[in-house]
Design a protein around this motif. Structure first.
Motif: not given
Length: 266
Positions: A1-21
């Motif tokens: 089981m891919d726990f990462s995909l399972w968790t993202c499906a349940a809670r949504g993706h965790e995206t982040y935009a860093p300020t460093e170019p």
């Protein structure tokens, strides 16, 4: 089981935009459908605006891979500990209630016991051989002081279970140590209970606790096992996608610097 995909499906993706170019470029792509940002948990690019943004140092610590699997297992253990604590609290409250009106409860028990015996005879069960029936009879003979101490012991045990549950649920290092020590202290008692009588619940409880202790000791490198604390913290640090990408950016910068140095020398 891919726990990462399972968790993202349940809670949504965790995206982040860093300020460093340089780092931002590695976590962002432009597509015909719009911009996409890489999820720090599952690693997939997700269309739309990032959930959060800011310096890379402020990025959330997002467990992934086997660390996410371990977190799910620890929270299942925490839920089981909460269930035990609730049972112990109910038993302690019952003991206190028995102490406050022992004569009333004894009279009711003596009145209802013949009915229990009649029902038991119909199903072929002998109440005299029941440990529960004997335990109830014994409870009525205990002094109020002893009942108080029994209630205190039950509440203390419930407190230990709740502290253990909190530490495991929050995935704290102290919680892992506390869970191993607290669970190990009661293993001899569970083994002793099996010497008196083997039941499914007793065997299951012993196996769950024994497996939990062994798993925590080895997978969390407690007490110096399996690499110790150094491996534990290094593993947690290296599993972070942001850490991996920052290392890649640093490696690229070092490579470019080395090429420029070689070009100047030539």
């Amino acid at each position: 089981m891919d726990f990462s995909l399972w968790t993202c499906a349940a809670r949504g993706h965790e995206t982040y935009a860093p300020t460093e170019p340089e780092l931002k470029a590695r976590l962002h792509v432009a597509t015909p459908a719009g911009e996409s940002w890489r999820c720090l948990r599952c690693g997939d690019f997700v269309p739309g605006e990032p959930r959060r943004s800011g310096p890379a140092d402020d990025a959330p610590e997002v467990p992934r891979g086997h660390l996410l699997r371990d977190r799910i297992i620890m929270r299942l253990l925490a839920a089981e500990r909460v269930g035990r604590a609730l049972v112990l609290i109910l038993l302690g409250a019952g003991v206190l209630k028995l102490r406050g009106s022992r004569e009333h409860w004894k009279a009711s028990w003596d009145k209802d016991l013949p009915l229990i015996r009649q029902l038991a005879d119909q199903i072929g069960f002998n109440p005299d051989h029941s440990k529960i029936i004997r335990g109830i009879d014994t409870a009525f003979t205990l002094s109020p002081t002893i009942l108080i101490w029994i209630a205190v012991a039950l509440f203390a045990y419930a407190t230990i279970q709740l502290v253990e549950a909190v530490g495991l649920w929050l995935v704290k290092r102290w919680g892992e140590y506390f869970a191993v020590v607290a669970t190990s202290l009661f293993l001899p008692l569970e083994v002793y209970e099996l010497t008196e009588k083997v039941t499914f619940l007793r065997v299951a409880a012993l196996l769950v606790n024994l497996a939990a202790v062994i798993w925590l000791l080895w997978s969390k490198s407690l007490f110096g096992l399996n690499g110790g604390a150094a491996k534990y913290y290094a593993e947690h640090h290296s599993e972070s996608l942001m850490t991996v990408e920052r290392a890649a950016v640093a490696a690229e910068s070092d490579l470019l610097a080395a090429k420029d140095g070689a070009a100047h020398q030539s």
